[in-house]
Design an enzyme around this catalytic site. Structure first.
Site, PDB file in Angstrom:
ATOM      1  N   LYS A  22     -30.236  -1.078  -7.658  1.00  0.00           N
ATOM      2  CA  LYS A  22     -30.868  -2.162  -6.884  1.00  0.00           C
ATOM      3  C   LYS A  22     -30.394  -3.522  -7.385  1.00  0.00           C
ATOM      4  O   LYS A  22     -29.988  -4.393  -6.610  1.00  0.00           O
ATOM      5  CB  LYS A  22     -32.393  -2.100  -7.017  1.00  0.00           C
ATOM      6  CG  LYS A  22     -33.109  -3.357  -6.499  1.00  0.00           C
ATOM      7  CD  LYS A  22     -34.602  -3.274  -6.669  1.00  0.00           C
ATOM      8  CE  LYS A  22     -35.110  -3.667  -8.021  1.00  0.00           C
ATOM      9  NZ  LYS A  22     -35.167  -5.118  -8.259  1.00  0.00           N
ATOM     10  N   ASN A  23     -30.414  -3.721  -8.695  1.00  0.00           N
ATOM     11  CA  ASN A  23     -30.116  -5.046  -9.248  1.00  0.00           C
ATOM     12  C   ASN A  23     -28.628  -5.379  -9.249  1.00  0.00           C
ATOM     13  O   ASN A  23     -28.241  -6.488  -9.595  1.00  0.00           O
ATOM     14  CB  ASN A  23     -30.719  -5.170 -10.643  1.00  0.00           C
ATOM     15  CG  ASN A  23     -32.230  -5.191 -10.570  1.00  0.00           C
ATOM     16  OD1 ASN A  23     -32.809  -5.350  -9.487  1.00  0.00           O
ATOM     17  ND2 ASN A  23     -32.883  -5.015 -11.700  1.00  0.00           N
ATOM     18  N   CYS A 116     -44.517 -14.199 -10.080  1.00  0.00           N
ATOM     19  CA  CYS A 116     -44.474 -12.773  -9.713  1.00  0.00           C
ATOM     20  C   CYS A 116     -45.694 -12.090 -10.307  1.00  0.00           C
ATOM     21  O   CYS A 116     -46.541 -12.744 -10.916  1.00  0.00           O
ATOM     22  CB  CYS A 116     -43.185 -12.126 -10.201  1.00  0.00           C
ATOM     23  SG  CYS A 116     -43.250 -11.707 -11.933  1.00  0.00           S
ATOM     24  N   ARG A 121     -41.956 -17.250 -13.117  1.00  0.00           N
ATOM     25  CA  ARG A 121     -40.532 -16.929 -13.303  1.00  0.00           C
ATOM     26  C   ARG A 121     -39.726 -18.081 -12.730  1.00  0.00           C
ATOM     27  O   ARG A 121     -39.261 -18.025 -11.605  1.00  0.00           O
ATOM     28  CB  ARG A 121     -40.186 -15.597 -12.668  1.00  0.00           C
ATOM     29  CG  ARG A 121     -40.776 -14.430 -13.461  1.00  0.00           C
ATOM     30  CD  ARG A 121     -40.475 -13.090 -12.847  1.00  0.00           C
ATOM     31  NE  ARG A 121     -39.062 -12.774 -12.792  1.00  0.00           N
ATOM     32  CZ  ARG A 121     -38.582 -11.732 -12.084  1.00  0.00           C
ATOM     33  NH1 ARG A 121     -39.415 -10.968 -11.394  1.00  0.00           N
ATOM     34  NH2 ARG A 121     -37.300 -11.463 -12.057  1.00  0.00           N
ATOM     35  N   ASP A 304     -36.839  -3.861 -18.063  1.00  0.00           N
ATOM     36  CA  ASP A 304     -37.219  -3.057 -16.901  1.00  0.00           C
ATOM     37  C   ASP A 304     -37.552  -1.612 -17.262  1.00  0.00           C
ATOM     38  O   ASP A 304     -37.928  -0.831 -16.388  1.00  0.00           O
ATOM     39  CB  ASP A 304     -36.116  -3.096 -15.839  1.00  0.00           C
ATOM     40  CG  ASP A 304     -35.947  -4.490 -15.237  1.00  0.00           C
ATOM     41  OD1 ASP A 304     -34.935  -4.735 -14.571  1.00  0.00           O
ATOM     42  OD2 ASP A 304     -36.838  -5.339 -15.469  1.00  0.00           O
ATOM     43  N   ARG A 396     -40.089  -0.448  -3.632  1.00  0.00           N
ATOM     44  CA  ARG A 396     -39.154  -1.572  -3.700  1.00  0.00           C
ATOM     45  C   ARG A 396     -37.959  -1.251  -4.588  1.00  0.00           C
ATOM     46  O   ARG A 396     -36.880  -1.806  -4.439  1.00  0.00           O
ATOM     47  CB  ARG A 396     -39.849  -2.820  -4.270  1.00  0.00           C
ATOM     48  CG  ARG A 396     -40.847  -3.497  -3.348  1.00  0.00           C
ATOM     49  CD  ARG A 396     -41.258  -4.834  -3.940  1.00  0.00           C
ATOM     50  NE  ARG A 396     -40.067  -5.593  -4.343  1.00  0.00           N
ATOM     51  CZ  ARG A 396     -40.103  -6.602  -5.210  1.00  0.00           C
ATOM     52  NH1 ARG A 396     -41.254  -6.937  -5.780  1.00  0.00           N
ATOM     53  NH2 ARG A 396     -38.994  -7.242  -5.529  1.00  0.00           N
TER      54      ARG A 396
END
Ligand code: EPZ
Length: 416
Positions: A22-23, A116, A121, A304, A396
């Site tokens: 994803k990132n 968030c 952030r 993460d 997500r």
């Protein structure tokens, strides 16, 4: 709203195929805006976030065709450098359009992302660097209005930032002159972005000291096909789950080099790990050992995976600490893990965990992508039944996570 109902899982066994990152793919999708063209991205995970980014690209005027895990992005029709609050508030990575907008249109109106789930952030590094490159930036009504020709500059971030590094690299590829980013982020997702931009004809080099040098070019290629790199965070999540529930799991289509510190920590915790090419096998028989962990920028332990590691340590032999140095307030999962009976004491950004033999299922709530992954892992280990609400958070960042775990022997049901 969907929720998960999770029954206790004895152990996890079998094979799991890890998807694209994803990132890595989110900045790649925005990079397609820089130059009118047709870009084919393979191995794209089908997530709420990649679909949100596709929606944003369409709003900008692009055409996005999705065929299984291949996204074909045609940016010839892009004409509106505008990213609305409604989209940016659902996904901070939408902010990665700022650099590409300035590169292509020399102007941009992008909503500030706001805070968030776990705290503020800021995006001050992005703004400061663009100003240094000559952009005239004004903040009004929650939006950044930026315009002007960009010129090469020496950029030093107060601390390493994945997002700011990516945004400024994308802003610099067509800027006049040379941009040098000193403490640039070293994450594999940034190296993947650099590789993609080089295939687009950009002149970008990663120096031995990690800094990135971009020499602006006038012309770029308008056809690129690229395979998205494996998701090291998804892989780490499945490895930690196996260490917690016990079992024998083989992960396929991973890049073990991106997971060295995670592998080492799991071995310290008592796992047996074998690696060959793009395959990692993890076996866990005994109760995990308690192992202190401190998050850091790559190649340090990723923030993460902090929540998932904490879940593992709640059932480890002994006590330990988990420290987050990247997000010092990323601990919304603690209160939910405590609902399962975990013993955790938080002191600023250090969590002190006393390991227990068992957790007991309960109703818990997701708060962000990785916190929800830690609850799924803890839920599989817990006796009785665990119910996790607000799982739109996990959708997500993970493609079909319950199907993948159920193939390994878990009992996770998604109910609307
Ligand atoms: C990326 O976020 C990831 N998101 C995050 O993953 C990840 O946690 C983070 O990098 C760190 O590894 C994506 O790639 C889409 P940063 P990003 O800029 O780029 C501070 C997930 O779960 N900072 O590297 O937003 C910031 O507050 C997500 O997949 C500033 O102060 O992170 C943080 O403390 C969550 N000012 C630190 O730097 C700035 O302008 C690192 O943030 C920018 C950052």
């Amino acid at each position: 709203m969907d929720k998960f109902i999770i029954k206790s899982t004895n152990s996890l066994n079998g094979q799991v195929i890890i998807g694209g990152a994803k990132n890595a793919v989110l900045p790649l999708m925005t990079a397609c805006i820089i130059n009118p063209g047709i870009y084919k991205l393979n191995n794209v995970p089908i997530l709420r976030d990649t679909l949100t980014m596709a929606k944003l690209l369409k709003m900008v005027g692009a055409d996005v065709k999705i065929n299984k895990n291949t996204f074909t992005i045609n940016t010839e029709g892009c004409n509106s450098p505008y990213a609305p609050y409604d989209l940016v508030k659902t996904m901070r990575a939408s902010f990665y359009v700022l650099g590409p907008f300035m590169s292509r249109f020399k102007k941009a109106q992008v909503s500030l992302p706001g805070g968030c789930a776990w705290g503020p952030r800021p995006v001050d590094f992005h703004i400061k660097a663009l100003k240094k490159m000559g952009a005239k930036i004004e903040l009004s009504g929650g939006y950044i209005n930026s315009e002007g020709e960009l010129y090469g500059a020496d950029i030093v971030f107060d601390k390493s930032s994945v997002g700011a590094t990516g945004n400024i690299i994308m802003a610099a590829v067509k800027a006049k002159g040379i941009t040098k980013i000193l403490n640039a982020a070293m994450e594999p997702e940034i190296d993947s972005l650099i590789e993609f931009l080089q295939m687009m004809g950009s002149d970008i080099k990663r120096e031995n000291d990690g800094s990135v040098v971009i020499t602006g070019v006038k012309k770029l290629n308008n056809r690129v096909t690229y395979d998205v790199i494996p998701d090291r965070i998804e892989a780490g999540t499945f490895m930690i789950a196996t260490a917690m529930c016990g079992g024998d799991v083989t992960l396929k289509k991973v890049n073990p080099n991106h997971l060295s510190i995670v592998t080492n920590k799991l071995i310290e915790a008592g796992a047996d790990i074998n690696i060959s090419n793009d395959i990692i096998n993890i076996k866990m028989i005994n109760r995990p050992n308690s192992v202190d962990m401190t998050t850091a920028i790559y190649p340090g332990f990723p923030t993460d995976l902090q929540a998932q590691w904490m879940a593992l340590m709640t059932v480890a032999r002994g006590s330990c600490t988990v420290t987050d140095t990247i997000y010092t307030d990323r601990f919304t999962h603690i209160a939910e893990l405590e609902r399962l009976g975990a013993k955790i004491h938080l002191d600023n950004n250090v969590a002190h965990i006393s390991g227990l033999k068992k957790l007991i299922g309960a109703e818990v709530m997701s708060t962000d992508i990785r916190a929800s992954a830690s609850l799924v892992i803890a839920g599989m280990f817990s006796t009785n039944e665990t119910q996790i609400s607000r799982i739109y958070h996990i959708d997500r960042g993970y493609e079909n996570i319950e199907k993948k775990f159920n193939k390994l022997g878990a009992q996770i049901k998604r109910v609307s």
